[in-house]
Design an enzyme around this catalytic site. Structure first.
Site: not given
Length: 302
Positions: A86, A117
Site C-alpha cells: 500500500e 516457517e
C-alpha cells in the site's frame, strides 16, 4: 524449532470468556468476539514508546537510502506484504522502499505453506536475494515470537549491523530478546484458541500501520494530514489529488486542475506552486533543496 512450549504462550492459551461460543445465538457469539477485539487498541497503546523508537529509526533509514523490510510466516507474513504493497500508491515511493517477504514465497499469500516457517536458512536466503544490507531495517513479525524463519532473519540482520524490530504478541519472547526494538502488544487469548489471525493479527496490522505511516510522515510524504505524494493512477486517485490540493491551498477547482495539469499531477509540487506563487521550475528547485518537505520549503521563502 525453538524450545518454548506452546502451552506457555499467551496467544495459545484458552479464553475463559468464549468457552461456550459454540452454544450461543449468533448475536451473542459476535458480542463475544467484539468484546475481545476491544482489548486490541489498549494493548497497542501500551507499546507506543517502542513503536515511536522504531518509527524514528525507519524514518532515519529512509533519509539515508535504507529500506524497511518485513518478514513473517502465515498471517504475519501476509500482513507485512499488505502494508508494504500500500505504500507506493499512497505515498508515491518505489516498490523497493518497503517490502514484505513471506515464508514460502508469493504463493504462500494465497495458499498456506505452514512448513516454510520452520527454516531459519530460508529467511536468510530470501534476504540475500533482495540484497538486504546494514542500512536497511528488518521488522520480524510473528504473534508467537518463536517462528524460526523470522528468528533466522533477525539473527542475520543483527549479524550485518542492521537495525532489527520484532512485532509479537507474547511478552518476553525469543524474538523480543533478539531484536534491537521489541514491540509486543499482549492482546490475551484468542476468542478461538490459537487463532492468531484474530486479535493478534489485528494488533500487528495496527502496529505496521503506525510504522509505515509514521515513517512516511517523518520523511515529508504528508502535509498536514494530506497524502501529498500519492500517484494519481486511476479516476478515484485523480479526484483525490484534486481534493488534496484544494484542501491544502483553499484554491478553486479550476485553478487546481490547471496547476495539476502543468505539473503532470505532482500533488506536492502543485501545492507549493500555489502557496508560493512560484513557477514550476523555481518551485521544484526549492522543494528538492528541502528534500520534499513543503513546510520547510515555505519557511525558506517566508
Amino acid at each position: 524449532m525453538t524450545n518454548i512450549s506452546l502451552d506457555k504462550l499467551v496467544t495459545e492459551s484458552r479464553n475463559e470468556n468464549t468457552k461456550n461460543i459454540d452454544r450461543v445465538e449468533t448475536l451473542e457469539m459476535l458480542k463475544m468476539i467484539n468484546n475481545e477485539d476491544k482489548k486490541v487498541a489498549e494493548a497497542v497503546e501500551k507499546e507506543l514508546i517502542h513503536i515511536a523508537k522504531a518509527v524514528d529509526k525507519i524514518g532515519e533509514a529512509f533519509l539515508n537510502g535504507g529500506r524497511l523490510i518485513y518478514v513473517g510466516a502465515g498471517t504475519s507474513g501476509r500482513l507485512g506484504v499488505l502494508d508494504a504493497s500500500e505504500c507506493p500508491p499512497t505515498y508515491g515511493v518505489s516498490y523497493d522502499l518497503v517490502r514484505g517477504i513471506i515464508a514460502g514465497g508469493e504463493s504462500a499469500m494465497f495458499k498456506a505453506r505452514e512448513g516454510a516457517e520452520d527454516s531459519k536458512k530460508l529467511c536468510i536466503k530470501d534476504l540475500k536475494n533482495i540484497n538486504f544490507g546494514k542500512n536497511d531495517i528488518l521488522a520480524g513479525i510473528a504473534a508467537s515470537g518463536r517462528t524460526p524463519y523470522v528468528i533466522g532473519g533477525l539473527e542475520y540482520a543483527n549479524g550485518i549491523g542492521a537495525t532489527t524490530i520484532s512485532v509479537t504478541c507474547n511478552p518476553e519472547s525469543e524474538m523480543s530478546k533478539i531484536a534491537n526494538i521489541s514491540i509486543a502488544p499482549v492482546v490475551g487469548p484468542e476468542a478461538i484458541t490459537g487463532s492468531t489471525r484474530m486479535k493478534a493479527g489485528t494488533a500487528q496490522k495496527m502496529v505496521l500501520n503506525m510504522l509505515s505511516t509514521g515513517a512516511m510522515v517523518k520523511t515529508g510524504k504528508v502535509y498536514g494530514n494530506l497524502m501529498v505524494d500519492l500517484k494519481a493512477t486511476n479516476e478515484k486517485l485523480v479526484e483525490r489529488a484534486k481534493r488534496i490540493v484544494m484542501q491544502a491551498t483553499g484554491s478553486k477547482r479550476e485553478q487546481v486542475e490547471k496547476i495539476l495539469k502543468e505539473t503532470n499531477f505532482d500533488v506536492k509540487l502543485s501545492i507549493f506552486m500555489i502557496e508560493s506563487s512560484l513557477d514550476k521550475i523555481k518551485a521544484k528547485e526549492i522543494l528538492d533543496k528541502n528534500k520534499g518537505y513543503i513546510v520547510e520549503a515555505i519557511k525558506e521563502i517566508s
